[in-house]
Design a protein around this motif. Structure first.
Motif, PDB file in Angstrom:
ATOM      1  N   ASP A  18     -55.363  53.148  50.329  1.00 24.43           N
ATOM      2  CA  ASP A  18     -55.009  54.040  49.226  1.00 24.43           C
ATOM      3  C   ASP A  18     -53.665  54.716  49.445  1.00 24.43           C
ATOM      4  O   ASP A  18     -52.965  55.032  48.478  1.00 24.43           O
ATOM      5  CB  ASP A  18     -56.096  55.095  49.016  1.00 24.43           C
ATOM      6  CG  ASP A  18     -57.355  54.516  48.372  1.00 24.43           C
ATOM      7  OD1 ASP A  18     -57.275  53.424  47.763  1.00 24.43           O
ATOM      8  OD2 ASP A  18     -58.414  55.154  48.484  1.00 24.43           O
ATOM      9  N   PHE A  49     -50.663  53.364  47.661  1.00 26.21           N
ATOM     10  CA  PHE A  49     -50.532  53.660  46.236  1.00 26.21           C
ATOM     11  C   PHE A  49     -50.210  55.131  45.964  1.00 26.21           C
ATOM     12  O   PHE A  49     -50.005  55.508  44.814  1.00 26.21           O
ATOM     13  CB  PHE A  49     -51.802  53.231  45.502  1.00 26.21           C
ATOM     14  CG  PHE A  49     -52.025  51.748  45.610  1.00 26.21           C
ATOM     15  CD1 PHE A  49     -51.290  50.877  44.836  1.00 26.21           C
ATOM     16  CD2 PHE A  49     -52.924  51.239  46.524  1.00 26.21           C
ATOM     17  CE1 PHE A  49     -51.462  49.507  44.948  1.00 26.21           C
ATOM     18  CE2 PHE A  49     -53.115  49.869  46.636  1.00 26.21           C
ATOM     19  CZ  PHE A  49     -52.375  49.006  45.850  1.00 26.21           C
ATOM     20  N   HIS A  84     -55.022  52.547  40.141  1.00 22.54           N
ATOM     21  CA  HIS A  84     -54.001  53.336  40.839  1.00 22.54           C
ATOM     22  C   HIS A  84     -52.873  53.733  39.893  1.00 22.54           C
ATOM     23  O   HIS A  84     -52.405  54.872  39.919  1.00 22.54           O
ATOM     24  CB  HIS A  84     -53.428  52.539  42.011  1.00 22.54           C
ATOM     25  CG  HIS A  84     -54.433  52.201  43.056  1.00 22.54           C
ATOM     26  ND1 HIS A  84     -54.966  53.128  43.916  1.00 22.54           N
ATOM     27  CD2 HIS A  84     -55.012  51.030  43.375  1.00 22.54           C
ATOM     28  CE1 HIS A  84     -55.828  52.550  44.728  1.00 22.54           C
ATOM     29  NE2 HIS A  84     -55.874  51.273  44.415  1.00 22.54           N
TER      30      HIS A  84
END
Length: 123
Positions: free
Chosen positions: A53, A56, A86
């Motif tokens: 994550d 992003f 995202h």
């Protein structure tokens, strides 16, 4: 399944599996670039599942560090898969994806077939 070199058209692409080691930062990116270059690849196809994550979240600078490794070694990076979740959360990421897809170094694409088509259009 292991990461493999495939010819998409006449372009050698190091195709990564979704279940491989996550690319968390520059160290893993350097390893990936090294493996791809060793295989003779001009591009790496990396499933979105292999990115954390943090990639992003642009303010984390993880994406910049990873992409810079590919730029330094002159190897293209295609992130394959759905990034819409995202992108919906960040206008900066949406702009980054749009601008990247206009260039010739980093693309965000849905799958290998879309990559094959893009590479054919680049010639």
């Amino acid at each position: 399944m292991a990461d493999t070199l495939q010819l998409l058209g006449d372009v050698p692409v190091f195709v990564c599996t979704a279940d491989g080691e996550p690319v968390r930062g520059e160290r893993e990116a350097t390893d990936l670039v090294g493996n791809a270059l060793y295989q003779g690849a001009a591009w790496v196809a990396l499933p979105v599942e292999r990115l954390t994550d943090d990639f992003f979240r642009l303010r984390s600078r993880v994406a910049g560090g990873i992409v810079q490794k590919f730029v330094n070694y002159r190897i293209g990076l295609a992130v394959l898969g759905d990034v819409s979740h995202h992108v919906a959360q960040s206008s900066a990421l949406r702009d980054f994806v749009r601008e990247s897809n206009r260039g010739g170094q980093l693309w965000f694409l849905s799958d290998l077939e879309e990559l094959r088509s893009r590479l054919a259009g680049e010639r």
